[in-house]
Design an enzyme around this catalytic site. Structure first.
Site, PDB file in Angstrom:
ATOM      1  N   SER A  12      -1.841  -0.886  -0.683  1.00 52.23           N
ATOM      2  CA  SER A  12      -2.305  -1.898  -1.816  1.00 52.23           C
ATOM      3  C   SER A  12      -3.808  -1.288  -2.333  1.00 52.23           C
ATOM      4  CB  SER A  12      -2.590  -3.274  -1.397  1.00 52.23           C
ATOM      5  OG  SER A  12      -3.395  -3.437  -0.224  1.00 52.23           O
TER       6      SER A  12
ATOM      7  N   SER B 259      -2.014  -0.389   4.198  1.00 55.96           N
ATOM      8  CA  SER B 259      -2.790  -0.357   2.776  1.00 55.96           C
ATOM      9  C   SER B 259      -3.957   0.450   2.639  1.00 55.96           C
ATOM     10  CB  SER B 259      -3.018  -1.765   2.380  1.00 55.96           C
ATOM     11  OG  SER B 259      -2.131  -2.455   1.938  1.00 55.96           O
TER      12      SER B 259
ATOM     13  N   LYS C 171     -12.822  -1.850  -2.639  1.00 58.07           N
ATOM     14  CA  LYS C 171     -11.804  -2.688  -2.988  1.00 58.07           C
ATOM     15  C   LYS C 171     -12.085  -3.951  -3.569  1.00 58.07           C
ATOM     16  CE  LYS C 171      -7.373  -3.755  -0.907  1.00 58.07           C
ATOM     17  NZ  LYS C 171      -6.406  -3.430   0.270  1.00 58.07           N
TER      18      LYS C 171
END
Ligand code: GLN
Length: 497
Positions: free
Chosen positions: A159, A183, A78
């Site tokens: 997210s 997330s 990420k």
């Protein structure tokens, strides 16, 4: 080719160690797949050359019978983890072009174990969101399509949407994400993969761009519970550079993974049966309860009376911490700077143009609840409520070993939905924020499909530092559910090749 894309991380390890496949072949297969699935926008940066170089080095080590636990395996990261020499953006314009001069502890642990960086995955700006639609680099598209509207593009969740989409579309064997209020778990549930948030403090926050420091945790996103266990084992470590890092050693997560759950006690919190819970989610949850019962677990219905305040509590505490953490983006030290005549105008314009709508909303909310006059009414009250949530869980864990809930109220929604209704978007997190506020380990495991043919996950929450029970119950659900559904995108490719 197919073979590579369908390997689990555990299988890839075995085959690499047996020299049956090479890291160069494996890495190349995934880089090609990233290109073939580029329309999903799952990656912000692809580290092609670095990955191929790393693969050659891994092959050399493997040839000598050496190498770490993840030797030669490409991982998607990420874009919230700082990576030395590789652009790190948090999907924000304000960090566009920022190249860190240091490596986060979690990614350092991965590389020390022999893993290779495939690329940096897309996310909601500064990890604020549940849809991966607020990224400066554009929305991420889910590889899944619903059966009732197959032409409509769906969100992968957020997210950590890029990481979830990459694993679901097979453009990464495994990925890492971060979870502040859901997330990792929510996008895992939407995308039909496994996502795990460990106990707060297990993974160092050092080098992870901060959102809400008392909640942020890194974790694995994989296709199987076993893979999540392998990856988390490597990610977790005590780190003196993070003042909230846990000293407790991580137990071996694989040792009990496949053990019987006979006699374990599973709590089912009645307050999670919210009025708006769709019938199909409720049904899958009951199915999960029955699976665990038939494996010999005892089921206990429990009450956690403060559950209904968790979401409001989270949406005070997380923005409050974010408003403080994001104060550092002022055009002086990192990324974007809009030059102006004086420093006040420079700050104002840099921040106005550098941050997106949702991030600004959180900064405003956070600043408001921390301002004198409102501090007692909101922030302090939220802290007190956080304490009551601790008590709810503490009492529950006197009676039960783990807790089973849905991960999200519903299946994935369309890109653009909930955009103008932040409250509706925040409701996505209703089942994931309680464990975040209390710092408990939890996993989302894909267990079934909705009527629209989209994945639905169940969440297992465990006691502080008891990741072992979480993965063990997660593995039992996985075995019972036999979730084999693949996105049409993956099926098509499998046929073509
Ligand atoms: N969806 C939640 C939020 O927007 C959680 C985000 C996260 O866990 N990073 O705050």
């Amino acid at each position: 080719m197919n073979d590579f894309l369908n390997l689990s991380l555990a299988e890839a390890r075995t085959r690499l160690a047996a020299r049956d496949i090479s890291s160069t072949e494996l890495t190349k297969a995934y880089l090609d797949r990233i290109e073939a699935t580029a329309s999903l926008n799952a990656y912000i940066t692809i580290t092609h050359e670095q990955a191929m170089l790393g693969a050659a080095q891994s092959d050399a080590r493997l040839a000598k019978g050496e190498g770490g636990i993840l030797e030669g395996i490409g991982i998607a990261v990420k874009d919230l983890f700082c990576t030395n020499g590789v652009q790190t953006t948090a999907a924000s314009r304000i960090l566009d072009g920022f190249i860190p001069m240091y490596e986060s502890t979690v990614t350092t642990n991965l590389w020390n174990a022999g893993a290779i960086l495939l690329g940096k995955t897309n996310l909601d700006e500064f990890a604020m969101g549940s849809s991966n639609t607020t990224s400066y680099y554009g929305a991420v598209e889910s590889p899944w399509r619903s059966t009732d509207a197959p032409d409509k593009k769906l969100v992968p969740g957020g997210s950590s949407g890029g990481s979830a989409a990459a694993v679901a579309a097979r453009s990464a064997i495994a990925a890492i994400g971060t979870d502040t209020g859901g997330s990792i778990r929510q996008p895992a549930s939407f995308s039909g993969i496994v996502g795990m948030k460990p106990t707060y403090g297990r993974c160092s926050r050092w080098g992870i761009i901060a959102f809400a420091s008392s909640l942020d945790q890194a974790g694995p996103m994989t296709r199987t519970v076993e893979d999540a266990s392998i990856l988390l084992q490597v990610m977790a470590s005590y780190d003196p550079k993070d003042s909230t890092s846990a000293q407790a050693a991580m137990p071996n997560l694989l040792s009990d993974l496949n053990k019987s759950i006979k006699g374990m006690i599973i709590g089912v919190p009645i307050e999670y049966q919210i009025d708006s819970l769709p019938e199909e989610t409720s049904k899958i949850w009951k199915q999960g309860v029955n699976w665990l019962k038939s494996e010999g677990a005892d089921i206990v219905y429990i009450s956690m009376p403060h559950t209904k305040y968790a979401l409001a509590t989270y949406y005070i505490i997380a923005p409050a911490e974010a408003s403080s953490n994001l104060a550092r983006y002022d055009g002086v030290r990192y990324g974007l700077r809009i030059n102006e005549k004086n420093i006040t105008d420079m700050y104002t314009h840099t921040r106005t143009e550098g941050f997106g709508e949702e991030v600004k909303r959180r900064i405003l909310l956070g600043t408001y609840v921390l301002s004198s006059g409102y501090y007692d009414a909101y922030y302090l009250k939220a802290q007190k409520m956080r304490n009551l949530l601790y008590q709810d869980f503490n009492q529950a864990f006197e009676k039960v070993d783990t807790i089973l809930t849905p991960t999200t109220p519903s299946d994935a929604f369309e890109i653009g939905d909930n955009k103008d209704d932040p409250l509706k978007m925040y409701l996505q997190d209703v089942f994931t924020v309680p464990a975040s506020l209390v710092g408990l380990p939890s996993i989302s495991v894909p267990v079934g499909l909705s009527k629209r043919g989209l994945p639905i996950g169940l969440q297992v929450i465990g006691r502080m530092f008891d990741e072992n029970s979480v993965v063990r119950i997660g593995r039992t659900l996985e075995r019972a559910a036999q979730f084999k559904a693949m996105t049409a995108m993956v099926e098509d490719t499998t046929k073509d090749e």
